[in-house]
Enzyme design. Structure first.
Site, PDB file in Angstrom:
ATOM      1  N   TYR A  52     -24.730  15.620 -30.817  1.00 55.42           N
ATOM      2  CA  TYR A  52     -24.191  14.686 -29.828  1.00 55.42           C
ATOM      3  C   TYR A  52     -24.291  13.262 -30.365  1.00 55.42           C
ATOM      4  O   TYR A  52     -23.320  12.497 -30.344  1.00 55.42           O
ATOM      5  CB  TYR A  52     -24.951  14.818 -28.507  1.00 55.42           C
ATOM      6  CG  TYR A  52     -24.610  13.735 -27.513  1.00 55.42           C
ATOM      7  CD1 TYR A  52     -23.345  13.669 -26.931  1.00 55.42           C
ATOM      8  CD2 TYR A  52     -25.548  12.761 -27.157  1.00 55.42           C
ATOM      9  CE1 TYR A  52     -23.021  12.675 -26.023  1.00 55.42           C
ATOM     10  CE2 TYR A  52     -25.234  11.770 -26.259  1.00 55.42           C
ATOM     11  CZ  TYR A  52     -23.977  11.729 -25.698  1.00 55.42           C
ATOM     12  OH  TYR A  52     -23.655  10.732 -24.801  1.00 55.42           O
ATOM     13  N   SER A  66     -23.731   5.814 -27.323  1.00 59.96           N
ATOM     14  CA  SER A  66     -24.969   6.310 -26.704  1.00 59.96           C
ATOM     15  C   SER A  66     -26.184   5.767 -27.418  1.00 59.96           C
ATOM     16  O   SER A  66     -26.160   5.550 -28.640  1.00 59.96           O
ATOM     17  CB  SER A  66     -24.989   7.839 -26.754  1.00 59.96           C
ATOM     18  OG  SER A  66     -26.254   8.344 -26.403  1.00 59.96           O
TER      19      SER A  66
END
Length: 350
Positions: free
Chosen positions: A167, A142
């Site tokens: 995350y 990501s």
């Protein structure tokens, strides 16, 4: 070629399966179908590929009623024994791991879910690729790993040691774990740092979905950082093109890797990291105007400060991805947003 694609009830996984089916590849899709967002949308994606909701049973491979080269398995990656059994039976050539617990803000309140899915689940994928070797493991990282970085554009040669959400930390851990397995067991691994992906069949927790829903209801949309956010919005078709170009080109050692001055995006082992984005950041307000144009309706706005875990801007340096694979994102924002709003109005019969 036989592919395992995880996260196939999800947004990106759904589109990757579609393209692989069109290419005539043999594909097994896998998803746990959790309730992080509307599971009816997930079941609709599966149904689109010929997987009927009533036939889904945990641990049972289901053949598609539409595509003879596609099968689906409901399974949690945390179930290591079942995952190992699947790899032993199927002997995959390529694994594209898109299964993960998504969302930056959700990680502030449910941190344990990210360790469960994104770390332990990914470890099980690596172990399966170790004991039942594959030609290539491609996995979702990501752009959030860049965290507190402010130098633009973000480059895979930059350090990513300052994540600002769990995350992001879980995604960086995936890159570190993959390198370890590439080093120890020679598994070719490629991580893809996705930059804000959008398009038809998208995720309901993403801004485009939330904006569209609120505008149609006449409700105000939440505009963070007072609209001064910039995002490298990337249309789903461009993302899928990049994923498959990478998947077709297994990671190889960097012959110029310098251990005295190491490049974080490559290695002397078969390991590679790519940014995958549009490389043309768009102001959030311009994105909203494209939604308004697609819907033919003006948005009401609540202007709010930057949220914890969010970054004010993202911009992908994709030079090495373009050089190595010929990747070329080509979808303008207005065209991509219009494709989404058209899909939304059709799917929800608005």
């Amino acid at each position: 070629m036989k592919y395992l694609v995880t996260g196939t009830a999800g947004f990106i996984g759904f589109h990757v399966v579609q393209k692989l089916i069109e290419r005539g590849e043999e594909v097994v899709g896998l998803d746990v179908i959790n309730d992080y967002y509307d599971i009816n949308l997930k079941f609709s994606r599966l149904e689109h590929h010929g997987i009927a909701k009533e036939n889904i049973e945990t641990g049972v491979l289901i053949s598609s009623s539409k595509h003879p080269n596609y099968r689906f398995l409901k399974l949690d990656l945390i179930d290591k024994d079942s995952l190992m059994g699947l790899f032993e039976r199927e002997r995959f050539d390529v694994v594209i791991n898109l299964a993960a617990q998504a969302g930056v803000r959700y990680s502030l309140t449910h941190p344990e879910v990210y360790v469960h899915s994104n770390i332990t689940g990914f470890l099980n994928i690596l172990e399966a690729c170790r004991f039942y070797p594959v030609k290539h493991l491609v996995y979702a990282s990501s752009s959030s790993v860049y965290g507190a970085n402010e130098k633009m554009p973000f480059s895979t040669s930059d350090s990513v040691d300052h994540p600002i959400s769990l995350y992001a930390a879980s995604k960086k851990s995936n890159e570190l774990m993959a390198h370890t397995y590439s080093h120890l067991f020679g598994i070719p691994t490629t991580g893809l740092r996705f930059f804000t992906v959008y398009g038809p069949w998208g995720r309901p927790d993403m801004a485009l979905f939330l904006f569209t829903e609120a505008i149609l209801k006449g409700e105000p949309i939440q505009v963070f950082n007072y609209g001064q956010m910039k995002r490298d919005f990337t249309y789903i078709d461009d993302i899928v093109e990049g994923i498959l170009k990478v998947a077709d080109r297994p990671a190889s050692p960097n012959p110029n890797f310098d251990s005295q001055n190491p490049d974080p995006g490559s290695s002397k082992v078969p390991y590679k990291i790519y940014n995958i984005g549009n490389s043309s950041p768009v102001l959030l307000m311009d994105y909203i105007h494209a939604v308004e144009k697609g819907l033919g309706k003006e948005a009401k706005m609540d202007l709010l400060p930057l949220q914890p875990g969010d970054v004010p801007a993202s911009h992908a340096d994709v030079e090495d991805l373009v050089r190595d694979t010929g990747y070329k994102p080509a979808t303008p924002i207005e065209e991509g947003v219009k494709a989404f709003t058209d899909w939304y109005l059709s799917y929800y019969k608005k």
